[in-house]
Scaffold this motif. Structure first.
Motif, PDB file in Angstrom:
ATOM      1  N   LYS A 277      65.689 -31.225   2.726  1.00 40.23           N
ATOM      2  CA  LYS A 277      66.340 -32.473   3.161  1.00 40.23           C
ATOM      3  C   LYS A 277      67.524 -32.174   4.073  1.00 40.23           C
ATOM      4  CE  LYS A 277      64.996 -35.388  -0.760  1.00 40.23           C
ATOM      5  NZ  LYS A 277      65.460 -36.170  -1.929  1.00 40.23           N
TER       6      LYS A 277
ATOM      7  N   GLU B 167      63.751 -28.192  -7.189  1.00 42.58           N
ATOM      8  CA  GLU B 167      64.776 -29.178  -6.846  1.00 42.58           C
ATOM      9  C   GLU B 167      65.743 -28.606  -5.800  1.00 42.58           C
ATOM     10  OE1 GLU B 167      64.902 -32.228  -7.560  1.00 42.58           O
ATOM     11  OE2 GLU B 167      64.088 -32.654  -9.545  1.00 42.58           O
TER      12      GLU B 167
ATOM     13  N   SER C  26      71.655 -35.885   2.308  1.00 38.55           N
ATOM     14  CA  SER C  26      70.722 -36.237   1.250  1.00 38.55           C
ATOM     15  C   SER C  26      69.995 -37.525   1.596  1.00 38.55           C
ATOM     16  CB  SER C  26      71.466 -36.399  -0.076  1.00 38.55           C
ATOM     17  OG  SER C  26      72.427 -37.433   0.040  1.00 38.55           O
ATOM     18  N   GLY C  27      68.941 -37.788   0.876  1.00 38.84           N
ATOM     19  CA  GLY C  27      68.155 -38.991   1.108  1.00 38.84           C
ATOM     20  C   GLY C  27      66.976 -38.997   0.161  1.00 38.84           C
ATOM     21  N   SER C  28      66.165 -40.007   0.241  1.00 39.32           N
ATOM     22  CA  SER C  28      65.018 -40.116  -0.664  1.00 39.32           C
ATOM     23  C   SER C  28      63.881 -39.202  -0.215  1.00 39.32           C
ATOM     24  CB  SER C  28      64.520 -41.562  -0.706  1.00 39.32           C
ATOM     25  OG  SER C  28      63.925 -41.915   0.542  1.00 39.32           O
ATOM     26  N   ASP C  29      62.963 -38.955  -1.142  1.00 39.12           N
ATOM     27  CA  ASP C  29      61.784 -38.153  -0.801  1.00 39.12           C
ATOM     28  C   ASP C  29      60.969 -38.855   0.288  1.00 39.12           C
ATOM     29  OD1 ASP C  29      62.644 -36.475  -2.757  1.00 39.12           O
ATOM     30  OD2 ASP C  29      60.921 -36.735  -4.088  1.00 39.12           O
ATOM     31  N   LYS C  30      60.893 -40.183   0.219  1.00 34.96           N
ATOM     32  CA  LYS C  30      60.125 -40.936   1.226  1.00 34.96           C
ATOM     33  C   LYS C  30      60.727 -40.745   2.616  1.00 34.96           C
ATOM     34  CE  LYS C  30      58.294 -45.495   2.397  1.00 34.96           C
ATOM     35  NZ  LYS C  30      58.666 -45.357   3.813  1.00 34.96           N
ATOM     36  N   GLU C  31      62.053 -40.810   2.696  1.00 32.81           N
ATOM     37  CA  GLU C  31      62.718 -40.611   3.987  1.00 32.81           C
ATOM     38  C   GLU C  31      62.447 -39.214   4.524  1.00 32.81           C
ATOM     39  OE1 GLU C  31      66.706 -43.386   3.811  1.00 32.81           O
ATOM     40  OE2 GLU C  31      66.629 -41.628   2.520  1.00 32.81           O
TER      41      GLU C  31
ATOM     42  N   LYS D 146      54.260 -35.953  -7.871  1.00 37.54           N
ATOM     43  CA  LYS D 146      55.642 -36.151  -8.279  1.00 37.54           C
ATOM     44  C   LYS D 146      56.355 -34.800  -8.418  1.00 37.54           C
ATOM     45  CE  LYS D 146      54.971 -40.590  -8.674  1.00 37.54           C
ATOM     46  NZ  LYS D 146      55.513 -41.512  -7.654  1.00 37.54           N
ATOM     47  N   THR D 147      57.664 -34.814  -8.202  1.00 35.73           N
ATOM     48  CA  THR D 147      58.444 -33.571  -8.296  1.00 35.73           C
ATOM     49  C   THR D 147      58.249 -32.894  -9.639  1.00 35.73           C
ATOM     50  OG1 THR D 147      60.112 -34.414  -6.762  1.00 35.73           O
ATOM     51  CG2 THR D 147      60.755 -32.575  -8.174  1.00 35.73           C
TER      52      THR D 147
END
Length: 227
Positions: A204, A197, A211-216, A181-182
């Motif tokens: 990203k 961060e 921007s987008g999710s960590d999964k993306e 986790k971050t």
């Protein structure tokens, strides 16, 4: 006149697969210049650290170090991989020739190891066999840098993608892909949470253009062959 015996060279081999360690030792032992060598063998980060630290304390040198990247960690010392071991060796034994041997040859991994360690040898396991291994060693022994074909190709891909980030950025992406986790990253990367961060946002931007999710972000990195 009594001749002083030749000083033995010390060769460290670290791999979590005993068959690989035995194979590397056998192949290296058959090279004439290693006929008098002492081999130090380890199968995880903890064993390797104690060998490295013990040799330093006893004022002994490590001449060559063959290190796999994926190794069981030594969490008490925050040594999580062969990369961390290599950095300790570079600090303790500046003249040691470090050879990284890894099953990983993804561009991001290669870029990270190249920038952080700059090893004398960098070899994908898929690129070596019993015939090539002694030749690779003899090349490095002559102070030549040897990168195997798959590693060179990964470097080329990384340059083509023109991704502008450093070793810490690579580590952030890699640890996130492994499920870290971050908020936990400051335990693995020597940066504050706010710096992490900011760097994550920059990654990203380069990978996703927004921007987008960590999964993306991780999915795109995998599609690009960076993980």
């Amino acid at each position: 006149m009594i001749e002083k015996p030749a000083t033995k060279r010390n060769i460290l081999i670290v791999d979590d697969h005993p068959i690989n360690v035995d194979s590397y030792k056998t192949l290296l032992s058959n090279i004439d210049s290693n006929s008098n060598a002492d081999f130090q063998l380890a199968f995880d980060c903890k064993e390797a650290y104690h060998i490295i630290n013990g040799m330093k304390n006893n004022q002994l040198l490590i001449d060559f170090a063959f290190i796999d990247i994926n190794l069981p960690p030594y969490e008490d010392k925050k040594i999580f991989s062969g990369s961390d071991l290599a950095l300790i060796i570079k600090d303790f034994f500046p003249k040691c020739k470090i050879i990284i041997i890894s099953m990983h040859k993804e561009p991001l991994w290669v870029n990270q190891i190249y920038k952080s360690i700059n090893p004398h040898g960098f070899i994908a396991k898929s690129d070596i066999n019993y015939k090539s291994f002694p030749l690779i060693f003899e090349s490095i022994e002559k102070s030549e840098t040897y990168y195997s074909s798959s590693i060179k190709e990964s470097q080329r891909v990384m340059i083509q993608k023109n991704i502008n980030w450093d070793d810490n950025d690579s580590k952030i992406l890699q640890f996130l892909s492994e499920g870290i986790k971050t908020i936990q990253l400051p335990d693995f990367v020597p940066l504050s949470l706010s710096s992490i961060e900011k760097r994550k946002a920059n990654i990203k931007k380069q990978l996703m253009l927004n921007s987008g999710s960590d999964k993306e972000m991780i999915d795109i990195a995998k599609k690009l062959g960076l993980l």
